[in-house]
Write an enzyme that holds these catalytic residues in place. Structure first.
Site, PDB file in Angstrom:
ATOM      1  N   LYS A  81     -24.546  28.482  14.171  1.00  0.00           N
ATOM      2  CA  LYS A  81     -26.276  27.436  14.016  1.00  0.00           C
ATOM      3  C   LYS A  81     -27.238  27.912  14.577  1.00  0.00           C
ATOM      4  O   LYS A  81     -28.087  27.889  14.806  1.00  0.00           O
ATOM      5  CB  LYS A  81     -25.692  26.104  14.893  1.00  0.00           C
ATOM      6  CG  LYS A  81     -24.522  25.118  13.873  1.00  0.00           C
ATOM      7  CD  LYS A  81     -24.215  24.212  14.590  1.00  0.00           C
ATOM      8  CE  LYS A  81     -23.196  23.088  13.713  1.00  0.00           C
ATOM      9  NZ  LYS A  81     -24.017  21.567  14.560  1.00  0.00           N
ATOM     10  N   ASP A 118     -28.226  16.739  12.711  1.00  0.00           N
ATOM     11  CA  ASP A 118     -26.999  16.513  14.156  1.00  0.00           C
ATOM     12  C   ASP A 118     -27.631  15.184  15.003  1.00  0.00           C
ATOM     13  O   ASP A 118     -26.750  14.291  15.154  1.00  0.00           O
ATOM     14  CB  ASP A 118     -26.847  16.942  16.128  1.00  0.00           C
ATOM     15  CG  ASP A 118     -25.213  18.308  14.443  1.00  0.00           C
ATOM     16  OD1 ASP A 118     -24.894  18.005  13.308  1.00  0.00           O
ATOM     17  OD2 ASP A 118     -25.565  19.343  14.947  1.00  0.00           O
TER      18      ASP A 118
END
Ligand code: ATR
Length: 295
Positions: A81, A118
């Site tokens: 990420k 997220d």
């Protein structure tokens, strides 16, 4: 075994099928292929979503290879990420603030756009069950790592004003509080040491666990829940097929609780919408994966 025409078409794909996927190391445990392929099949959309085991040293090559093969987008999980960030041509504001990319769009001209869904997943799962206004509430956030940054964006974009940021390594909480105070100058973000015996629990309206404590399921969670006010909401962003130690504590004390399942599904739903333009059939996916009582 006879394969129905529908599943045959879905299994085989055709020259028009568009490629999606998830890059991770490890990747075998990921629920994302199941979540996305169930949704694609349910809506009869001609995409395929595959898991790719990509080692850190191969990330750039995998990314460019995926683009060369005509891939239209992919998710990234641990440990990719953060390393994806500098490889993007454009970033959405959430990815920039979080400092990590979990969803990539490969545009028709080849440009790479990095998103982070997220924070959306976190706040959507919270609002699904608890519609409370966050302004005026005091929220205790445990941890100051990568996962915490998405939670901070979600809470602060969602109107939170008072955050106590507790971390075992205080300097990490101090650095994160300073960074997020620059992003959200009106917010009051206070770094404190994560000493379980000395947290101001009576003053908080919500506790969010972003630490990896309890991730392996076995350890007890050392939060003194009896010191919390009666309706304090507990949110453990960890999702586990078994109840996490913090979840067990919340249940035993009758406190409202949110687990990481909603966040997992809703971050996927946002990525799905970005790639396909369609809403993910979230309730059907939950039922299929976790049974009738899960929506
Ligand atoms: P992630 O991306 O999942 O947030 P991370 O960046 O490694 O992973 O952060 C893990 C978080 O869990 C950190 O806040 C870490 O605290 P430190 O910054 O002090 O390392 C916290 N954590 C991990 N194990 C812990 C433990 N046994 N007790 C308290 N906090 C712990």
């Amino acid at each position: 075994m006879e394969i129905s025409r529908l599943s045959q078409r879905f299994l085989l794909g055709d020259g028009e099928s568009r490629l999606l996927g998830v890059f991770g190391d490890p990747i075998a445990h990921s629920l994302s292929p199941t979540i996305h392929n169930l949704s694609l099949a349910y809506l009869d959309l001609n995409f395929r979503y595959l898991p790719f085991h990509v080692r850190p040293k191969d990330l750039q090559e995998a990314l460019f290879g995926f683009r060369a093969l005509g891939g239209v987008g992919f998710n990234a999980t641990v440990p990719h990420k953060e390393p994806l960030l500098p490889l993007m041509n454009h970033l959405d504001p959430a990815a920039e603030k979080i400092g990590a990319v979990n969803t990539v769009v490969i545009e028709a001209g080849g440009d790479l756009v990095g998103y982070n869904t997220d924070a959306y997943g976190f706040i959507t799962a919270l609002r699904e069950k608890h519609t409370d206004d966050l302004a005026g509430k005091t929220i205790l956030v445990l941890g100051a790592g990568g996962a915490c940054r998405a939670v901070l964006v979600a809470l602060l974009d969602g109107g939170a004003e008072h955050i106590l940021l507790a971390n075992r390594t205080l300097s990490r909480a101090e650095n994160l509080a300073a960074l997020f105070t620059r992003y959200y100058p009106h917010a009051d973000i206070r770094p404190i040491p994560l000493l379980f015996s000395d947290l101001p629990l009576a003053k908080v309206d919500m506790v969010v666990n972003t630490t990896s404590l309890g991730l392996k399921g076995a350890e007890a969670f050392p939060l003194a829940v009896e010191a919390l006010q009666e309706q304090t909401l507990i949110y453990d962003i960890v999702y586990s097929a078994n109840k996490t130690p913090l979840q067990k504590l919340a249940l035993a004390h009758n406190l409202p609780f949110v687990d990481g399942l909603g966040m997992l599904i809703h971050q996927a739903a946002r990525a799905f919408q970005i790639w396909t333009g369609h809403l993910m059939p979230v309730d059907e996916v939950k039922k299929e994966l976790f049974g009738a009582g899960s929506s």
